[in-house]
Design an enzyme around this catalytic site. Structure first.
Site, short mmCIF file in Angstrom:
data_model
loop_
_atom_site.label_atom_id
_atom_site.label_comp_id
_atom_site.label_asym_id
_atom_site.label_seq_id
_atom_site.Cartn_x
_atom_site.Cartn_y
_atom_site.Cartn_z
CD GLU A 129 -1.41 2.42 1.95
OE1 GLU A 129 -2.05 3.46 1.81
OE2 GLU A 129 -0.34 2.38 2.59
CG ASP A 142 -3.98 2.73 6.22
OD1 ASP A 142 -3.14 2.70 7.13
OD2 ASP A 142 -3.70 3.07 5.04
#
Ligand SMILES: [Zn+2]
Length: 468
Positions: free
Chosen positions: A327, A355
């Site tokens: 990511e 997140d």
């Protein structure tokens, strides 16, 4: 005379009944089970031990590194131990990079050391380092507008401060210097790029993070200064004499290599092909142990699935936990996931990601068609006692989820308090002591309500029109 009226009345009643069903799509039974799950999460969920295990037994895990490889093995073992029905991986290709040393010091007029760190995928300096005069810019836009002659041969210094906010909204305006600064500096023939760290702390360490490197022909070294060192440089520049800085940087770009999305499922009992995806990213930056970014998220979604797996029966649909790879370096795992599963996107009923650290959840955002708002209202009834308020309908679902949202997949966003998130983000100080077990229980309580009701509900959430 009466018959048509009766028919009409019957039709009206039927229409009203349908409206009522749409208004309250979740049954009382579903809500009761969700309430039990929520209260169980508050009392006994243990996401903390999952993030503890990841940070202690794996630690830093940049995409494609040895730590990443160990994280992938860890995640599969942990999912199996937690009772997932199916655990598997999907391989992705990632660019790889090794951090070496990064030293910086003022040579003139007031010689002294500076604390810096390389931005992700930065090149090094030539052997022996590089010395050049500093030229300061208020933000990346100012650098982009500057004539090349002002920048050529110098070290461009972007001195943009980030504002603290519970929503983290200061990040967007500040991050451009990191993501686009090196490209702009390289195009104008700068010797290097220095930026004030994209962070809200005043600690003497710098914040790393990704930048755009694709297609940059002659990349230059790109470094972040700690906030106190950016202040120091700013104060020297104010004195009006040329400030010369020496950089000595060594990094290593490696060949592309494999990483993995790690996927675990609680298989649906009635419609196993219909899926809600809850996710987090497994990779981290290299300097801390990735406790907040995104070990906490990994733990929250895994523990959510574990609680649902403990119910006496499987939910109607499948709950799929995706731990995305890579990511940090550009949503690589999420993009490759969506590419590989394009034909199945219609079966993804909703997507969401954790997140944003380990703060208390305070807001519930959605991205639903208007006709489905009633479902969100019902979910809200169970979230409100957790201190959560209703937010907007513009949720991206989180960074990796945004790739699905761009394809019209509905999304939920459980917004954490990010007031101090950017004190630690992408620094050596992103470590386990910042995670509070009690607050993680509040997170899991909210996640389990949202996730269970989505995989159990009779109807679905439709599709959200995408913007063009
Ligand atoms: Zn993250």
């Amino acid at each position: 005379m009466f018959r048509p009226l009766l028919t009409l009345t019957g039709g009206l009643i039927a229409a009203l009944a349908v409206t009522a069903a749409q208004a309250k799509p979740l049954t009382q039974e579903d809500l009761s089970v969700a309430e039990v799950l929520r209260d169980r999460a508050l009392e006994s969920s243990d996401a903390y031990s999952i993030v503890e295990s990841l940070t202690v037994e794996v630690g830093p895990r940049p995409a494609g590194s040895e730590g990443d490889r160990r994280a992938v093995a860890w995640a599969q073992e942990k999912m199996k131990a937690l009772g997932f029905d199916r655990v598997y991986t999907e391989q992705i290709e990632v660019p790889r990079w090794n951090r070496g040393h990064a030293h910086a010091r003022v040579v003139a007029p007031f010689p002294q050391p500076l604390v810096v760190t390389s931005l992700g995928y930065s090149v090094g300096t030539p052997e022996g380092g590089v010395s050049a005069e500093i030229v300061e810019f208020a933000d990346v836009e100012a650098l982009m507008k500057a004539p090349a002659r002002k920048v050529k041969g110098k070290i461009a210094f972007i001195n943009k401060r980030m504002e603290r906010a519970r929503t983290g909204e200061g990040y967007g305006p500040a991050v451009g210097g990191r993501s686009k600064g090196m490209r702009a500096a390289a195009e104008k023939g700068a010797a290097a790029l220095l930026i004030r760290s994209v962070g809200t702390d005043s600690d003497r360490f710098a914040h790393t993070g990704m930048m755009s490197i694709d297609g940059v022909e002659n990349p230059v070294p790109a470094l972040a200064l700690s906030a106190p060192d950016a202040n120091l440089l700013e104060a020297m520049l104010k004195r009006g004499k040329p400030v010369e800085v020496k950089l000595d940087v060594h990094n290593q770009r490696l060949e592309d290599g494999p990483s993995f999305n790690v996927i675990g499922e609680i298989t649906g009992r009635e419609k196993p092909e219909e899926v809600m995806i809850i996710g987090a990213h497994l990779d981290s930056w290299d300097e801390g142990t990735g406790a907040l970014d995104d070990g906490a998220g990994v733990a929250i979604v895994m523990e959510t699935a574990r609680l649902i797996a403990e119910l006496p029966q499987r939910p109607r649909r499948t709950l799929r936990v995706v731990l995305y790879g890579a990511e940090e370096i550009g949503l690589v795992g999420a993009k490759q996931y969506v590419d590989a599963h394009r034909s199945e996107l219609d079966n993804i009923v909703a997507v969401s990601e954790s997140d944003f650290g380990a703060g208390k959840i305070w807001r519930f955002d959605t991205r639903l068609p208007e006709s489905k708002f009633a479902i969100a209202d019902q979910i809200m009834q169970l979230l409100a006692p957790l201190g959560i308020e209703r937010g907007n309908n513009k949720s991206s679902g989180g960074p990796d989820s945004s790739v699905f949202v761009a394809q019209g997949v509905p999304a939920f966003g459980l917004y954490q308090d990010g007031s101090d998130y950017f004190d630690y983000h992408h620094t050596p100080n992103d470590t386990l002591d910042k995670v509070d077990p009690k607050i993680l229980q509040q997170n899991v309580a909210a996640w389990v309500v949202m996730s269970f009701l989505t995989v159990e509900m009779e109807g679905d959430l439709g599709r959200v029109p995408t913007e063009h």
